[in-house]
Each structure stands twice: as structure tokens, then as C-alpha cells.
Design a protein around this motif. Structure first.
Motif, PDB file in Angstrom:
ATOM      1  N   ARG A 169     -23.260  -2.033 -16.533  1.00  0.00           N
ATOM      2  CA  ARG A 169     -24.620  -2.413 -15.809  1.00  0.00           C
ATOM      3  C   ARG A 169     -25.633  -1.648 -16.183  1.00  0.00           C
ATOM      4  N   LEU A 170     -25.290  -0.135 -16.608  1.00  0.00           N
ATOM      5  CA  LEU A 170     -26.539   0.560 -17.055  1.00  0.00           C
ATOM      6  C   LEU A 170     -26.848   0.261 -18.508  1.00  0.00           C
ATOM      7  N   LEU A 171     -25.851  -0.324 -19.293  1.00  0.00           N
ATOM      8  CA  LEU A 171     -26.691  -0.588 -20.630  1.00  0.00           C
ATOM      9  C   LEU A 171     -27.389  -1.779 -20.278  1.00  0.00           C
ATOM     10  N   ASP A 172     -27.028  -2.812 -19.626  1.00  0.00           N
ATOM     11  CA  ASP A 172     -27.821  -3.907 -19.413  1.00  0.00           C
ATOM     12  C   ASP A 172     -29.171  -3.640 -18.674  1.00  0.00           C
ATOM     13  N   TRP A 173     -29.099  -2.698 -17.942  1.00  0.00           N
ATOM     14  CA  TRP A 173     -30.480  -2.239 -17.209  1.00  0.00           C
ATOM     15  C   TRP A 173     -31.324  -1.577 -18.417  1.00  0.00           C
TER      16      TRP A 173
ATOM     17  N   GLY B 182     -24.952   7.665 -26.527  1.00  0.00           N
ATOM     18  CA  GLY B 182     -23.789   7.834 -26.770  1.00  0.00           C
ATOM     19  C   GLY B 182     -22.847   8.029 -25.844  1.00  0.00           C
ATOM     20  N   VAL B 183     -23.243   8.743 -24.736  1.00  0.00           N
ATOM     21  CA  VAL B 183     -22.350   8.921 -23.679  1.00  0.00           C
ATOM     22  C   VAL B 183     -22.125   7.836 -22.862  1.00  0.00           C
ATOM     23  N   VAL B 184     -23.062   6.824 -22.698  1.00  0.00           N
ATOM     24  CA  VAL B 184     -23.005   5.701 -21.910  1.00  0.00           C
ATOM     25  C   VAL B 184     -22.086   4.790 -22.701  1.00  0.00           C
ATOM     26  N   LEU B 185     -21.982   4.707 -24.072  1.00  0.00           N
ATOM     27  CA  LEU B 185     -21.266   3.831 -24.686  1.00  0.00           C
ATOM     28  C   LEU B 185     -19.921   4.412 -24.534  1.00  0.00           C
ATOM     29  N   VAL B 186     -19.495   5.372 -24.815  1.00  0.00           N
ATOM     30  CA  VAL B 186     -18.198   5.968 -24.856  1.00  0.00           C
ATOM     31  C   VAL B 186     -17.650   5.806 -23.467  1.00  0.00           C
ATOM     32  N   THR B 187     -18.699   6.081 -22.214  1.00  0.00           N
ATOM     33  CA  THR B 187     -18.024   5.686 -20.832  1.00  0.00           C
ATOM     34  C   THR B 187     -17.771   4.365 -20.810  1.00  0.00           C
ATOM     35  N   ALA B 188     -18.627   3.253 -21.387  1.00  0.00           N
ATOM     36  CA  ALA B 188     -18.340   1.746 -21.050  1.00  0.00           C
ATOM     37  C   ALA B 188     -16.924   1.578 -21.946  1.00  0.00           C
ATOM     38  N   GLN B 189     -16.579   2.155 -22.789  1.00  0.00           N
ATOM     39  CA  GLN B 189     -15.569   1.844 -23.786  1.00  0.00           C
ATOM     40  C   GLN B 189     -14.196   2.429 -23.070  1.00  0.00           C
ATOM     41  N   TYR B 190     -14.109   3.646 -22.787  1.00  0.00           N
ATOM     42  CA  TYR B 190     -13.069   4.432 -22.723  1.00  0.00           C
ATOM     43  C   TYR B 190     -12.638   5.184 -21.442  1.00  0.00           C
ATOM     44  N   ALA B 191     -13.770   4.838 -20.451  1.00  0.00           N
ATOM     45  CA  ALA B 191     -13.472   5.413 -19.274  1.00  0.00           C
ATOM     46  C   ALA B 191     -12.876   4.681 -18.166  1.00  0.00           C
ATOM     47  N   PRO B 192     -12.127   5.141 -17.034  1.00  0.00           N
ATOM     48  CA  PRO B 192     -11.767   4.093 -15.991  1.00  0.00           C
ATOM     49  C   PRO B 192     -12.383   2.709 -15.596  1.00  0.00           C
ATOM     50  N   CYS B 193     -11.812   2.170 -15.021  1.00  0.00           N
ATOM     51  CA  CYS B 193     -12.569   0.547 -14.914  1.00  0.00           C
ATOM     52  C   CYS B 193     -13.870   0.729 -14.058  1.00  0.00           C
ATOM     53  N   GLU B 194     -13.841   1.413 -12.845  1.00  0.00           N
ATOM     54  CA  GLU B 194     -15.073   1.549 -12.223  1.00  0.00           C
ATOM     55  C   GLU B 194     -16.103   2.150 -12.908  1.00  0.00           C
ATOM     56  N   ASN B 195     -16.011   3.218 -13.607  1.00  0.00           N
ATOM     57  CA  ASN B 195     -16.805   4.027 -14.317  1.00  0.00           C
ATOM     58  C   ASN B 195     -17.427   3.091 -15.502  1.00  0.00           C
ATOM     59  N   SER B 196     -16.381   2.492 -16.162  1.00  0.00           N
ATOM     60  CA  SER B 196     -16.777   1.447 -17.073  1.00  0.00           C
ATOM     61  C   SER B 196     -17.798   0.304 -16.730  1.00  0.00           C
ATOM     62  N   ASP B 197     -17.504  -0.305 -15.785  1.00  0.00           N
ATOM     63  CA  ASP B 197     -18.311  -1.256 -15.045  1.00  0.00           C
ATOM     64  C   ASP B 197     -19.833  -0.819 -14.821  1.00  0.00           C
TER      65      ASP B 197
END
Length: 54
Positions: A45-49, A26-41
Motif C-alpha cells: 500500500r505504501l508503494l502504491d501511495w 529498498g527497505v519498502v521493497l524488501v518488506t513487501a517481498q519478504y516480511a510477514p503478510c500484514e507488514n507486506s500488505d
């Protein structure tokens, strides 16, 4: 049926591990969607891994 004492002594580790995994996801998904661009990227990548190693 489990009693409160059985759950309190750590015999329900599978539920605890599952809860921790869902919280991390959940934390990774929320970060991927709503965090600043660098953290989202990084989160994408972490989700892909995570999906390639499962």
C-alpha cells in the motif's frame, strides 16, 4: 572536480538525498517481498501511495 573539503561541507546534498530515497525504497521493497503478510500488505500500500504521489 570536487575536493574532499567541498564534499565535506554539505554541498553535495542532492547525492545524500538520493541515497536516502533509494535506501527507503529498498527497505519498502524488501518488506513487501519478504516480511510477514500484514507488514507486506502495508508495504505494498505504501508503494502504491508513493507512486501515485510522484
Amino acid at each position: 572536480m570536487k575536493t574532499a573539503e567541498q564534499g565535506a561541507d554539505g554541498s553535495d546534498r542532492a547525492g545524500t538525498v538520493l541515497g536516502a530515497q533509494l535506501a527507503i525504497l529498498g527497505v519498502v521493497l524488501v518488506t513487501a517481498q519478504y516480511a510477514p503478510c500484514e507488514n507486506s500488505d502495508r508495504a505494498f500500500r505504501l508503494l502504491d501511495w508513493m507512486t501515485s504521489n510522484s
